[in-house]
Design a protein around this motif. Sequence first.
Motif, mmCIF file in Angstrom:
data_model
loop_
_atom_site.group_PDB
_atom_site.id
_atom_site.type_symbol
_atom_site.label_atom_id
_atom_site.label_comp_id
_atom_site.label_asym_id
_atom_site.label_seq_id
_atom_site.Cartn_x
_atom_site.Cartn_y
_atom_site.Cartn_z
ATOM 1 N N LEU A 104 -25.265 0.947 -17.303
ATOM 2 C CA LEU A 104 -25.795 0.504 -18.593
ATOM 3 C C LEU A 104 -27.135 1.161 -18.909
ATOM 4 O O LEU A 104 -27.405 1.508 -20.061
ATOM 5 N N ASP A 105 -27.964 1.373 -17.895
ATOM 6 C CA ASP A 105 -29.260 2.029 -18.128
ATOM 7 C C ASP A 105 -29.083 3.456 -18.628
ATOM 8 O O ASP A 105 -29.783 3.899 -19.540
ATOM 9 N N ALA A 106 -28.149 4.198 -18.040
ATOM 10 C CA ALA A 106 -27.887 5.575 -18.483
ATOM 11 C C ALA A 106 -27.388 5.576 -19.921
ATOM 12 O O ALA A 106 -27.788 6.428 -20.726
ATOM 13 N N PHE A 107 -26.539 4.624 -20.264
ATOM 14 C CA PHE A 107 -26.040 4.501 -21.633
ATOM 15 C C PHE A 107 -27.188 4.224 -22.593
ATOM 16 O O PHE A 107 -27.288 4.840 -23.655
ATOM 17 N N ALA A 108 -28.105 3.332 -22.218
ATOM 18 C CA ALA A 108 -29.258 2.996 -23.064
ATOM 19 C C ALA A 108 -30.167 4.211 -23.251
ATOM 20 O O ALA A 108 -30.645 4.478 -24.364
ATOM 21 N N GLN A 109 -30.397 4.979 -22.187
ATOM 22 C CA GLN A 109 -31.276 6.149 -22.260
ATOM 23 C C GLN A 109 -30.713 7.238 -23.160
ATOM 24 O O GLN A 109 -31.465 8.010 -23.745
ATOM 25 N N ASN A 152 -18.868 -3.553 -18.923
ATOM 26 C CA ASN A 152 -17.929 -3.691 -17.814
ATOM 27 C C ASN A 152 -17.484 -2.310 -17.315
ATOM 28 O O ASN A 152 -17.723 -1.286 -17.969
ATOM 29 N N PRO A 153 -16.857 -2.248 -16.136
ATOM 30 C CA PRO A 153 -16.454 -0.949 -15.571
ATOM 31 C C PRO A 153 -15.542 -0.134 -16.490
ATOM 32 O O PRO A 153 -15.656 1.092 -16.535
ATOM 33 N N GLU A 154 -14.661 -0.781 -17.232
ATOM 34 C CA GLU A 154 -13.769 -0.043 -18.127
ATOM 35 C C GLU A 154 -14.550 0.614 -19.262
ATOM 36 O O GLU A 154 -14.241 1.737 -19.669
ATOM 37 N N PHE A 155 -15.579 -0.054 -19.780
ATOM 38 C CA PHE A 155 -16.424 0.544 -20.813
ATOM 39 C C PHE A 155 -17.120 1.785 -20.249
ATOM 40 O O PHE A 155 -17.156 2.829 -20.904
ATOM 41 N N LEU A 156 -17.658 1.674 -19.046
ATOM 42 C CA LEU A 156 -18.354 2.808 -18.431
ATOM 43 C C LEU A 156 -17.392 3.960 -18.161
ATOM 44 O O LEU A 156 -17.735 5.121 -18.371
ATOM 45 N N ARG A 157 -16.169 3.663 -17.724
ATOM 46 C CA ARG A 157 -15.170 4.707 -17.490
ATOM 47 C C ARG A 157 -14.791 5.391 -18.802
ATOM 48 O O ARG A 157 -14.756 6.616 -18.894
ATOM 49 N N LEU A 158 -14.558 4.592 -19.830
ATOM 50 C CA LEU A 158 -14.142 5.118 -21.128
ATOM 51 C C LEU A 158 -15.225 6.001 -21.755
ATOM 52 O O LEU A 158 -14.928 7.012 -22.382
ATOM 53 N N THR A 159 -16.480 5.631 -21.568
ATOM 54 C CA THR A 159 -17.589 6.366 -22.177
ATOM 55 C C THR A 159 -18.198 7.424 -21.250
ATOM 56 O O THR A 159 -19.038 8.201 -21.687
ATOM 57 N N ALA A 160 -17.790 7.424 -19.981
ATOM 58 C CA ALA A 160 -18.253 8.385 -18.964
ATOM 59 C C ALA A 160 -19.715 8.199 -18.564
ATOM 60 O O ALA A 160 -20.345 9.131 -18.060
ATOM 61 N N TYR A 161 -20.252 7.005 -18.749
ATOM 62 C CA TYR A 161 -21.615 6.718 -18.296
ATOM 63 C C TYR A 161 -21.565 6.090 -16.916
ATOM 64 O O TYR A 161 -20.623 5.371 -16.577
ATOM 65 N N ASP A 162 -22.616 6.346 -16.115
ATOM 66 C CA ASP A 162 -22.672 5.792 -14.760
ATOM 67 C C ASP A 162 -22.998 4.304 -14.764
ATOM 68 O O ASP A 162 -22.492 3.553 -13.945
ATOM 69 N N GLY A 176 -29.179 6.752 -25.926
ATOM 70 C CA GLY A 176 -29.142 6.307 -27.315
ATOM 71 C C GLY A 176 -28.357 5.034 -27.554
ATOM 72 O O GLY A 176 -28.333 4.511 -28.659
ATOM 73 N N GLY A 177 -27.675 4.548 -26.545
ATOM 74 C CA GLY A 177 -26.950 3.288 -26.662
ATOM 75 C C GLY A 177 -25.906 3.302 -27.771
ATOM 76 O O GLY A 177 -25.242 4.311 -28.014
ATOM 77 N N ILE A 178 -25.784 2.181 -28.448
ATOM 78 C CA ILE A 178 -24.754 2.023 -29.476
ATOM 79 C C ILE A 178 -24.919 3.044 -30.600
ATOM 80 O O ILE A 178 -23.930 3.536 -31.142
ATOM 81 N N ASP A 179 -26.152 3.379 -30.937
ATOM 82 C CA ASP A 179 -26.388 4.324 -32.032
ATOM 83 C C ASP A 179 -25.771 5.700 -31.767
ATOM 84 O O ASP A 179 -25.446 6.427 -32.697
ATOM 85 N N ALA A 180 -25.631 6.064 -30.496
ATOM 86 C CA ALA A 180 -25.084 7.380 -30.147
ATOM 87 C C ALA A 180 -23.622 7.315 -29.722
ATOM 88 O O ALA A 180 -23.050 8.312 -29.290
ATOM 89 N N LEU A 181 -22.998 6.155 -29.846
ATOM 90 C CA LEU A 181 -21.656 5.945 -29.315
ATOM 91 C C LEU A 181 -20.535 6.510 -30.189
ATOM 92 O O LEU A 181 -19.536 6.990 -29.674
ATOM 93 N N PHE A 182 -20.705 6.457 -31.507
ATOM 94 C CA PHE A 182 -19.618 6.852 -32.405
ATOM 95 C C PHE A 182 -19.997 8.047 -33.268
ATOM 96 O O PHE A 182 -21.128 8.164 -33.728
ATOM 97 N N ALA A 183 -19.015 8.921 -33.491
ATOM 98 C CA ALA A 183 -19.188 10.073 -34.381
ATOM 99 C C ALA A 183 -19.044 9.595 -35.818
ATOM 100 O O ALA A 183 -18.363 8.614 -36.088
ATOM 101 N N ASN A 184 -19.692 10.302 -36.707
ATOM 102 C CA ASN A 184 -19.511 9.970 -38.126
ATOM 103 C C ASN A 184 -19.299 11.255 -38.912
ATOM 104 O O ASN A 184 -19.735 12.318 -38.525
ATOM 105 N N GLY A 185 -18.593 11.129 -39.989
ATOM 106 C CA GLY A 185 -18.375 12.258 -40.890
ATOM 107 C C GLY A 185 -17.791 13.481 -40.229
ATOM 108 O O GLY A 185 -16.680 13.464 -39.716
ATOM 109 N N GLU A 186 -18.567 14.559 -40.216
ATOM 110 C CA GLU A 186 -18.090 15.853 -39.741
ATOM 111 C C GLU A 186 -17.762 15.876 -38.250
ATOM 112 O O GLU A 186 -16.951 16.667 -37.804
ATOM 113 N N GLU A 187 -18.426 14.994 -37.457
ATOM 114 C CA GLU A 187 -18.185 14.972 -36.020
ATOM 115 C C GLU A 187 -16.856 14.313 -35.660
ATOM 116 O O GLU A 187 -16.326 14.528 -34.588
ATOM 117 N N ALA A 188 -16.328 13.473 -36.538
ATOM 118 C CA ALA A 188 -15.128 12.694 -36.237
ATOM 119 C C ALA A 188 -13.921 13.589 -36.009
ATOM 120 O O ALA A 188 -13.861 14.722 -36.487
#
Length: 167
Positions: free
Chosen positions: A83-88, A71-81, A90-102
């Motif tokens: 769904l296709d740009a989000f998928a390209q 939805n538009p709020e997800f795209l605004r929150l994640t700064a993607y234009d 890395g999609g969900i796998d690239a969405l969250f930081a883990n460990g040292e990146e957090a």
Amino acid sequence: MRPSGEPEIEDAVPVEADGSETALDAKTPDDAAGEIEVQQQTADIGLSGEILDSLPIGMLVHRGDQLLHANPEFLRLTAYDDLDAFAQEGGIDALFANGEEAIDGEPDGTMTLIRKDGQLRPVTARLHSIRWDGKGALMLALTPASAPSTEAAKGDEAVAGASRSRA
């Protein structure tokens, strides 16, 4: 009138209870079939993009690795234009930081979101099982995590400073 003095009701159908229910609770076979049909219709409705797009919460619908809707709020929150740009990227796998990146000191119960522009944001993430196009899917709901306001942080610093000066 019945012998007991109760009035007779025209077209009344006698209902027998099996002991686990009262005569008022007993359902006829037609009632049960109608109830099952209503339940099935309700289950088939599910959610739609139109409904999700109207919500002020970031929503991503996916089925496994297949991204179905953002939805538009997800795209605004994640700064993607889109769904296709989000998928390209890395999609969900690239969405969250883990460990040292957090983010250090992020509020309890939050995750660190990595936006397309590289900014890190604390968010609350919830995963829900839903119906989408008549099939099961998962919906990820994201909301920005509450961060202490600048005024509250200044207030905390003032209290800490006052405590040090008294010691």
